[in-house]
Design a protein around this motif. Sequence first.
Motif, PDB file in Angstrom:
ATOM      1  N   LYS A  54      82.349 141.832  54.019  1.00 18.17           N
ATOM      2  CA  LYS A  54      81.213 141.810  54.942  1.00 18.17           C
ATOM      3  C   LYS A  54      81.395 140.657  55.920  1.00 18.17           C
ATOM      4  N   ILE A  55      81.710 141.002  57.146  1.00 20.23           N
ATOM      5  CA  ILE A  55      81.902 140.002  58.196  1.00 20.23           C
ATOM      6  C   ILE A  55      81.224 140.488  59.469  1.00 20.23           C
ATOM      7  N   LYS A  56      81.023 139.531  60.368  1.00 21.45           N
ATOM      8  CA  LYS A  56      80.578 139.851  61.713  1.00 21.45           C
ATOM      9  C   LYS A  56      81.645 139.354  62.672  1.00 21.45           C
ATOM     10  N   GLY A  57      82.089 140.248  63.548  1.00 21.22           N
ATOM     11  CA  GLY A  57      83.178 139.912  64.449  1.00 21.22           C
ATOM     12  C   GLY A  57      82.695 139.647  65.860  1.00 21.22           C
ATOM     13  N   VAL A  58      83.255 138.606  66.475  1.00 21.12           N
ATOM     14  CA  VAL A  58      82.992 138.305  67.884  1.00 21.12           C
ATOM     15  C   VAL A  58      84.293 138.556  68.637  1.00 21.12           C
ATOM     16  N   PRO A  59      84.396 139.666  69.358  1.00 22.67           N
ATOM     17  CA  PRO A  59      85.636 140.010  70.054  1.00 22.67           C
ATOM     18  C   PRO A  59      85.825 139.154  71.305  1.00 22.67           C
ATOM     19  N   THR A  60      87.089 139.012  71.708  1.00 24.52           N
ATOM     20  CA  THR A  60      87.415 138.235  72.906  1.00 24.52           C
ATOM     21  C   THR A  60      87.727 139.122  74.104  1.00 24.52           C
ATOM     22  N   SER A  61      87.529 140.422  73.973  1.00 26.52           N
ATOM     23  CA  SER A  61      87.735 141.341  75.089  1.00 26.52           C
ATOM     24  C   SER A  61      87.046 142.652  74.772  1.00 26.52           C
ATOM     25  N   THR A  62      86.850 143.466  75.804  1.00 36.43           N
ATOM     26  CA  THR A  62      86.221 144.765  75.581  1.00 36.43           C
ATOM     27  C   THR A  62      87.112 145.667  74.736  1.00 36.43           C
ATOM     28  N   ARG A  63      88.441 145.580  74.910  1.00 37.94           N
ATOM     29  CA  ARG A  63      89.318 146.448  74.126  1.00 37.94           C
ATOM     30  C   ARG A  63      89.331 146.052  72.652  1.00 37.94           C
ATOM     31  N   THR A  64      89.210 144.761  72.360  1.00 38.47           N
ATOM     32  CA  THR A  64      89.109 144.351  70.964  1.00 38.47           C
ATOM     33  C   THR A  64      87.778 144.796  70.368  1.00 38.47           C
ATOM     34  N   ALA A  65      86.712 144.709  71.143  1.00 44.38           N
ATOM     35  CA  ALA A  65      85.398 145.163  70.669  1.00 44.38           C
ATOM     36  C   ALA A  65      85.438 146.646  70.324  1.00 44.38           C
ATOM     37  N   GLU A  66      86.076 147.442  71.166  1.00 48.04           N
ATOM     38  CA  GLU A  66      86.168 148.878  70.915  1.00 48.04           C
ATOM     39  C   GLU A  66      86.940 149.158  69.635  1.00 48.04           C
ATOM     40  N   LEU A  67      88.052 148.458  69.432  1.00 46.96           N
ATOM     41  CA  LEU A  67      88.855 148.664  68.226  1.00 46.96           C
ATOM     42  C   LEU A  67      88.089 148.224  66.987  1.00 46.96           C
ATOM     43  N   ALA A  68      87.403 147.074  67.059  1.00 47.57           N
ATOM     44  CA  ALA A  68      86.652 146.573  65.906  1.00 47.57           C
ATOM     45  C   ALA A  68      85.583 147.580  65.477  1.00 47.57           C
ATOM     46  N   ARG A  69      84.857 148.101  66.417  1.00 52.04           N
ATOM     47  CA  ARG A  69      83.827 149.109  66.085  1.00 52.04           C
ATOM     48  C   ARG A  69      84.475 150.354  65.478  1.00 52.04           C
ATOM     49  N   GLU A  70      85.612 150.730  66.029  1.00 49.52           N
ATOM     50  CA  GLU A  70      86.308 151.935  65.562  1.00 49.52           C
ATOM     51  C   GLU A  70      86.715 151.817  64.099  1.00 49.52           C
ATOM     52  N   VAL A  71      87.132 150.602  63.665  1.00 50.93           N
ATOM     53  CA  VAL A  71      87.596 150.430  62.280  1.00 50.93           C
ATOM     54  C   VAL A  71      86.482 149.987  61.335  1.00 50.93           C
ATOM     55  N   GLY A  72      85.267 149.862  61.833  1.00 51.04           N
ATOM     56  CA  GLY A  72      84.128 149.603  60.955  1.00 51.04           C
ATOM     57  C   GLY A  72      83.648 148.174  60.864  1.00 51.04           C
ATOM     58  N   ILE A  73      84.123 147.289  61.753  1.00 54.96           N
ATOM     59  CA  ILE A  73      83.681 145.895  61.743  1.00 54.96           C
ATOM     60  C   ILE A  73      82.404 145.769  62.572  1.00 54.96           C
ATOM     61  N   GLU A  74      81.409 145.079  62.029  1.00 52.21           N
ATOM     62  CA  GLU A  74      80.183 144.827  62.781  1.00 52.21           C
ATOM     63  C   GLU A  74      80.482 143.853  63.910  1.00 52.21           C
ATOM     64  N   VAL A  75      80.123 144.236  65.120  1.00 56.39           N
ATOM     65  CA  VAL A  75      80.410 143.431  66.296  1.00 56.39           C
ATOM     66  C   VAL A  75      79.138 142.780  66.807  1.00 56.39           C
TER      67      VAL A  75
END
Length: 262
Positions: A54-75
């Motif tokens: 259980k983690i919360k991710g802060v992406p450094t780009s829109t493409r990382t945010a899209e990938l994180a959501r795709e694999v199930g990471i809470e953004v």
Amino acid sequence: MPIDLSPVEKAKFVCAKRATQFVESGMKVGLGTGSTASWLVKCLGEMVREEGLKIKGVPTSTRTAELAREVGIEVITLDEAKWLDVTIDGADEFDPNLNLIKGGGGAHLQEKIVATASDQMIVITDASKSVETLGAFPLPIEVIPFGWQTTKNIVEEALVGMDVMGRDVTLRMNGDQPFISDEGNHILDLHLKRIGNARQISMVLNQIPGVVENGLFLDICDAVVIGYGDGRVEVRDINNGSVEEEKYDFLDNDNLFTNIAD
């Protein structure tokens, strides 16, 4: 995880896999941008789905945010997180003191903001990014579009007094159009070849009107995780001066990577 990867991709995967050991449930984690960082996001996503991480991710780009959501990471946003436990990101170059050049993907502004808002910054990379002196990789600077050519001229003038081997400055392109960052800015790439005084040039560049941020990450990285194509992983920690090595085994029979160092 598939094993039909090139040695370079295997190196990226194993360093990303090792870096997941810096992440624990309940953490707020900065998620970097780039090909190596994407492996990390995929590995963390697998842990979220299969191990209940259980983690919360802060992406450094829109493409990382899209990938994180795709694999199930809470953004979440950095404003929501306020402060992070760890940021894990790649680098284009790192020196023996773990100073970095970043920005090959054009995301160094958000990457630097996120990294400096973290208790730790971990860099994941392969051995080809290790250099004695920074500068072989072009140093990116993000500049606002208004008056960018004037900004470029001022940057070129400032470089005359710097301890560098090259002074060519080019506008980064995306096809026949200027590359546009997530913040709507342009990127100038400084082909310096060698940077003799990174602190001086970082300070001078950031004082030029129109320059938003440069790609020098100085005294920010705490540890670097270096992957090799044969499955070895080296972890260099700048704070305690330690160097550790592990090995991941590539098992052809079950199509998985297995850590055999424990």
